[in-house]
Design an enzyme around this catalytic site. Structure first.
Site, PDB file in Angstrom:
ATOM      1  N   GLU A 268       0.829  -1.213   0.000  1.00  0.00           N
ATOM      2  CA  GLU A 268       0.000   0.000   0.000  1.00  0.00           C
ATOM      3  C   GLU A 268       0.859   1.257   0.000  1.00  0.00           C
ATOM      4  O   GLU A 268       0.556   2.227  -0.699  1.00  0.00           O
ATOM      5  CB  GLU A 268      -0.942   0.022   1.214  1.00  0.00           C
ATOM      6  CG  GLU A 268      -1.963  -1.103   1.241  1.00  0.00           C
ATOM      7  CD  GLU A 268      -3.090  -0.953   0.229  1.00  0.00           C
ATOM      8  OE1 GLU A 268      -3.117   0.053  -0.508  1.00  0.00           O
ATOM      9  OE2 GLU A 268      -3.939  -1.862   0.163  1.00  0.00           O
ATOM     10  N   ARG A 272       0.516   3.759  -3.161  1.00  0.00           N
ATOM     11  CA  ARG A 272      -0.121   5.060  -2.884  1.00  0.00           C
ATOM     12  C   ARG A 272       0.914   6.160  -2.663  1.00  0.00           C
ATOM     13  O   ARG A 272       0.793   7.246  -3.222  1.00  0.00           O
ATOM     14  CB  ARG A 272      -1.019   4.962  -1.644  1.00  0.00           C
ATOM     15  CG  ARG A 272      -2.097   3.925  -1.795  1.00  0.00           C
ATOM     16  CD  ARG A 272      -3.123   4.028  -0.694  1.00  0.00           C
ATOM     17  NE  ARG A 272      -3.889   2.791  -0.583  1.00  0.00           N
ATOM     18  CZ  ARG A 272      -5.138   2.706  -0.181  1.00  0.00           C
ATOM     19  NH1 ARG A 272      -5.791   3.783   0.168  1.00  0.00           N
ATOM     20  NH2 ARG A 272      -5.750   1.546  -0.097  1.00  0.00           N
ATOM     21  N   ASP A 401      -4.718  -9.733  -8.316  1.00  0.00           N
ATOM     22  CA  ASP A 401      -4.975  -8.735  -9.367  1.00  0.00           C
ATOM     23  C   ASP A 401      -3.778  -7.969  -9.948  1.00  0.00           C
ATOM     24  O   ASP A 401      -3.389  -8.160 -11.109  1.00  0.00           O
ATOM     25  CB  ASP A 401      -6.067  -7.742  -8.910  1.00  0.00           C
ATOM     26  CG  ASP A 401      -5.860  -7.183  -7.497  1.00  0.00           C
ATOM     27  OD1 ASP A 401      -4.775  -7.391  -6.932  1.00  0.00           O
ATOM     28  OD2 ASP A 401      -6.783  -6.526  -6.978  1.00  0.00           O
ATOM     29  N   GLU A 535     -12.512   0.304  -9.793  1.00  0.00           N
ATOM     30  CA  GLU A 535     -12.164  -0.654 -10.864  1.00  0.00           C
ATOM     31  C   GLU A 535     -13.112  -0.656 -12.059  1.00  0.00           C
ATOM     32  O   GLU A 535     -12.665  -0.812 -13.211  1.00  0.00           O
ATOM     33  CB  GLU A 535     -12.052  -2.074 -10.295  1.00  0.00           C
ATOM     34  CG  GLU A 535     -10.874  -2.285  -9.353  1.00  0.00           C
ATOM     35  CD  GLU A 535     -11.084  -1.718  -7.953  1.00  0.00           C
ATOM     36  OE1 GLU A 535     -12.253  -1.411  -7.600  1.00  0.00           O
ATOM     37  OE2 GLU A 535     -10.095  -1.556  -7.212  1.00  0.00           O
TER      38      GLU A 535
HETATM   39  C1  DMJ Z   1      -6.560   0.394  -4.881  1.00  0.00           C
HETATM   40  O1  DMJ Z   1      -5.826   0.743  -3.761  1.00  0.00           O
HETATM   41  C2  DMJ Z   1      -5.669  -0.211  -5.906  1.00  0.00           C
HETATM   42  O2  DMJ Z   1      -6.313  -0.137  -7.107  1.00  0.00           O
HETATM   43  C3  DMJ Z   1      -5.318  -1.627  -5.613  1.00  0.00           C
HETATM   44  O3  DMJ Z   1      -4.601  -2.240  -6.643  1.00  0.00           O
HETATM   45  C4  DMJ Z   1      -6.518  -2.464  -5.286  1.00  0.00           C
HETATM   46  N1  DMJ Z   1      -7.699  -1.708  -5.165  1.00  0.00           N
HETATM   47  C5  DMJ Z   1      -7.706  -0.490  -4.477  1.00  0.00           C
HETATM   48  C6  DMJ Z   1      -9.005   0.241  -4.678  1.00  0.00           C
HETATM   49  O4  DMJ Z   1     -10.101  -0.569  -4.789  1.00  0.00           O
END
Ligand code: DMJ
Length: 643
Positions: A268, A272, A401, A535
Site C-alpha cells: 500500500e 499510494r 490482481d 475498478e
Molecule cells: C486500490 O488501492 C488499488 O487499485 C489496488 O490495486 C486495489 N484496489 C484499491 C481500490 O479498490
C-alpha cells in the site's frame, strides 16, 4: 598552617598541648586541672572562630562568575600606577570608589536574575493556559524542526536525470459542451472531497466524512502520514486545482516524515505513497516529491531481508522489522503485494542511479520464473522463508490482481523492451482464460476464482479492473489476438456494468455470483457494500480510449451520478453498506483511492485523449501516471554516466 591561632590571648607561651594519650607523656604531670580547663576553653573558642570564618568568608566561585562577566571591573592586566591591586591575574580598579560600583553591579545582576525568574514563571503560566492539543502541536513543530535540520545534513543531492518526454499533462479540454459540463462536475466532486478532508482530516490518512474527523486503517500503521494528500496530488494537478496542489506540497515538504515507529503495508505504501510522489514529481517537476519518494523507498528495503528475497507484507519504518499478515496462508506473502512493486522500483533506480530497487524486483521475477505453477496458474500465497507456494488459490481479484497488471505494465513502461515481462503476462493470461474465465447461463462473461482445483463462480469488484487490462494488453498480444482481447475487455466491462445496474443504488457490490440462477448479484450481506472503489470506472475509461464507444461515457456518467446522489454527504463522500437498499447506511470512510483513482478515471473519461496519452504514460495500480521510460540507451545497472 601558620601558628597565630596557637597564640593565647594573653600572649603567654603555653607548653605544647597533649591531645593524644601517649603524646608528650613527660609534660602530663606538669599541667594542673584549672590550666587544662582554661586551655580547653581557648581551644573551643579558636575552633568556633575557624568555623565561622569558613562559612562567612565570601564564596570565591561566585566571585569568579561575577568577575568573568564584568570585564570593566576585573581585567586581566596589571597597572599599579592607578593604585589598582592585582588579584590572581585579575585587576580590581581603585578599591575605594570601585567598591561602590561593585555593589551597584551586584544589585543590577540581582535585579536581572529576579526579572528573568519572573519572566520564566509567566511563560510557564501561559503554557499551562494552552490546551493539550496546542502544547502537543508546539512540541511536534519543535521536533519537526530538529528532524528537518538533521535531514538537511544527511540528504545527499540526487543525481540529475533527464526527464522523459512529458506529453499531455495540461490538456484534455473537450470541445463538446455536454462533456465539458460533465468533466466540470467531476472536478467539483473532487473539490468537495478535498475541501472536507482539508477541513476535518488534514494530515490524517483519510477522512470520516460523517463524524468529520481523521481516519486510518492498519495498512498505514499508526501514524498520520497524510495518505489522502499524497494519493490526491496528481488528480489535483491534472484537474488544474493548483492552489490545492500547492497546499499538499507544502504539507509534504514540512510534515511527511518516515522516521516513525509505525508498521505499514509495503504494497500500500508503495502504490499510494511512492507511486503518488513519483507521479507528482513527474507532473510538477518539484524535487521535494522525488526526495521523499526515495527516502520512503529506503525505509521499505528492509522488508526484503527474508531468506528468499520475497518481501514481508509489513515493515516497521523505524526498526525495519518485517512480518506477514496473520491471516495469510501458512505465513505467506501475497502475490498481489510482492508482485506490485516493479513499476515504482524501476523508476526509483532510474531517478537515483542506484540499482538496488531494480535488483530487488528483478530478483522476485527470477524466483517466480523458476517455480512450478499448478495448471500454469500463480497461487496467491508464497512463503518467504521456504520459497514454496501456500494454499493453491488463484484470483484476478483481491490477492492476485495487480501482479498480472504489473507484468503488462512493466513491458509498456519499458517502451515494450521488457519482453520477458510481456511473455510472463501472456502465459499467465492464457492460463487464466483457460481455467477461470467462463460465461454464465445468461451470457455474462465472468472471471471466477480457483480454489484447490475448484472454480468458484464469484467475481469481485476488484476483478473488474481486468476488462481495462485486457484492452490495454490487446496490442502486442501473442498470435495477434488483439481483437480477441479487446472483445474480452468489452465483455468484462459489460458484466461489471450489469453488477451495477442490477442494484437499487446503481452502484456495484463488493462481490457478485453466477450460481444457482443468480447472475452478477451479491448474495451474502457482507458482500453488498460499495466503498467508492474505482475498478469498474477504470475499465470504462480504458475501453473508451480504445474504442470510443459512447456507451462507456454513458456508464461512467451513471456511476458518477449514483456516487453523487448516494455517497455524497456534507462532510465529503462515504461508502455505503448495502447497494440493494433504498435507504443505505454509510460506512463513514472517504477512502484515499476515491481521490486518487475513482475521480481521476472519471475526469479522464470526460477529457480528450491528449490528456495523459497511453503511448507516453502508464498508470500504476493506484492510477498514478508514470512516464514510459525509453531505456534502449540506458542501463539500470546504476551507472549514472549512462544518463
Ligand atoms: C486500490 O488501492 C488499488 O487499485 C489496488 O490495486 C486495489 N484496489 C484499491 C481500490 O479498490
Amino acid at each position: 598552617m601558620t601558628t597565630p591561632a596557637l597564640l593565647p590571648l594573653s600572649g603567654r607561651r603555653l607548653p605544647p598541648l597533649n591531645l593524644g594519650a601517649s603524646a608528650f607523656p613527660h609534660h602530663r604531670a606538669t599541667l594542673r586541672l584549672s590550666e587544662k580547663f582554661i586551655l580547653l576553653l581557648i581551644l573551643s573558642a579558636f575552633i568556633t572562630l575557624c568555623f565561622g570564618a569558613f562559612f562567612f568568608l565570601p564564596d570565591s566561585s561566585k566571585h569568579k562568575r561575577f568577575d568573568l562577566g564584568l570585564e570593566d571591573v576585573l581585567i586581566p592586566h596589571v597597572d599599579t600606577s592607578k593604585g589598582d591591586k592585582n588579584l590572581g591575574g585579575f585587576l580590581i580598579h581603585g578599591q575605594g570608589h570601585d567598591e561602590h560600583r561593585h555593589r551597584e553591579e551586584e544589585e543590577r545582576l540581582r535585579n536581572k536574575i529576579r526579572a528573568d525568574h519572573e519572566k520564566a514563571l509567566e511563560e510557564a503560566k501561559e503554557k499551562l493556559k494552552k490546551s493539550r492539543d496546542e502544547i502537543q502541536a508546539e512540541i511536534q513543530t519543535e521536533k519537526n524542526k530538529v528532524v528537518q535540520e538533521l535531514k538537511k545534513k544527511d540528504s545527499k543531492p540526487l543525481p540529475p536525470v533527464p526527464l522523459p518526454n512529458l506529453i499531455g499533462i495540461n490538456s484534455g479540454e473537450p470541445a463538446d459542451l455536454d462533456i465539458r459540463e460533465k468533466r466540470n462536475k467531476i472536478k467539483e466532486m473532487m473539490k468537495h472531497a478535498w475541501d472536507n478532508y482539508r477541513q476535518y482530516g488534514w494530515g490524517h490518512n483519510e477522512l470520516k466524512p460523517i463524524a468529520r474527523k481523521g481516519h486510518s486503517t492498519n495498512i498505514f500503521g499508526n501514524s498520520q502520514m497524510g495518505a489522502t494528500i499524497v494519493d490526491a496530488l496528481d488528480t489535483l494537478y491534472i484537474m488544474g486545482l493548483h492552489d490545492e496542489f500547492r497546499e499538499g506540497q507544502e504539507w509534504i515538504d514540512k510534515n511527511l516524515d518516515f522516521s516513525v515507529n509505525s508498521e505499514v503495508s509495503v504494497f500500500e505504501v508503495n502504490i499510494r505513497f511512492i507511486g503518488g510522489l513519483l507521479a507528482a514529481y513527474y507532473l510538477s517537476g518539484q524535487e521535494v516529491f522525488k526526495v521523499k519518494a526515495v527516502q520512503l523507498a529506503g525505509k521499505l528495503l528492509p522488508a526484503f531481508n527474508t531468506p528468499t528475497g520475497i518481501p514481508w507484507a509489513m515493515v516497521n519504518l523505524k526498526s525495519g522489522v518485517g512480518r506477514n499478515w496473520g491471516w495469510a496462508s501458512a505465513g505467506s506473502s501475497i502475490l498481489a503485494e510482492f508482485g506490485t512493486l516493479h513499476m515504482e522500483f524501476v523508476h526509483l533506480s532510474y531517478l537515483t542511479g542506484d540499482p538496488v530497487y531494480y535488483n530487488k524486483v528483478m530478483h522476485i521475477r527470477k524466483l517466480l520464473q523458476k517455480m512450478d505453477r499448478p495448471n500454469g496458474l500463480y497461487p496467491n500465497y508464497l512463503n518467504p522463508r521456504t520459497g514454496r507456494w501456500g494454499q493453491h488459490h488463484t484470483s484476478v481479484g483481491g490477492l492476485g490482481d495487480s501482479f498480472y497488471e504489473y507484468l503488462l505494465k512493466a513491458w509498456l513502461m519499458s517502451d515494450k523492451m521488457d519482453t520477458e515481462a510481456r511473455k510472463m503476462y501472456d502465459d499467465a493470461i492464457e492460463a487464466i482464460e483457460k481455467h477461470l474465465i467462463r460465461k454464465s447461463n445468461g451470457g455474462l462473461t465472468f472471471i471466477g476464482e480457483w480454489k484447490n482445483g475448484h472454480l468458484e463462480r464469484k467475481m469481485g469488484h476488484l476483478t473488474c479492473f481486468a476488462g481495462g487490462m485486457f484492452a490495454l494488453g490487446a496490442d502486442g498480444s501473442r498470435d495477434d489476438k488483439a481483437g480477441h482481447y479487446l472483445q474480452l475487455g468489452a465483455e468484462i466491462a459489460h458484466t461489471c456494468h450489469e453488477s451495477y445496474d442490477r442494484t437499487t443504488l446503481k452502484l456495484g457490490p463488493e462481490a457478485f455470483k453466477f450460481d444457482g440462477g443468480v447472475e452478477a448479484v451479491a448474495v451474502r450481506q457482507n458482500e453488498k457494500y460499495y466503498i467508492l472503489r474505482p475498478e469498474v470506472i477504470e475499465t470504462y475509461w480504458y475501453m473508451w480510449r480504445f474504442t470510443h464507444d459512447p456507451k462507456y461515457r454513458q456508464w461512467g456518467w451513471e456511476a458518477a451520478q449514483a456516487i453523487d446522489k448516494y455517497c455524497r454527504v456534507s462532510g465529503g463522500f462515504s461508502g455505503v453498506k448495502d447497494v440493494y437498499s433504498s435507504s443505505p447506511t454509510y460506512d463513514d470512510v472517504q477512502q484515499s483511492f476515491f481521490l486518487a483513482e475513482t475521480l481521476k478515471y472519471l475526469y479522464l473519461l470526460f477529457s480528450n485523449d491528449d490528456l495523459l496519452p497511453l503511448d507516453n504514460w502508464v498508470f500504476n495500480t493506484e492510477a498514478h501516471p508514470l512516464p514510459v521510460l525509453h531505456l534502449a540507451n540506458t542501463t539500470l545497472s546504476g551507472n549514472p554516466a549512462y544518463r
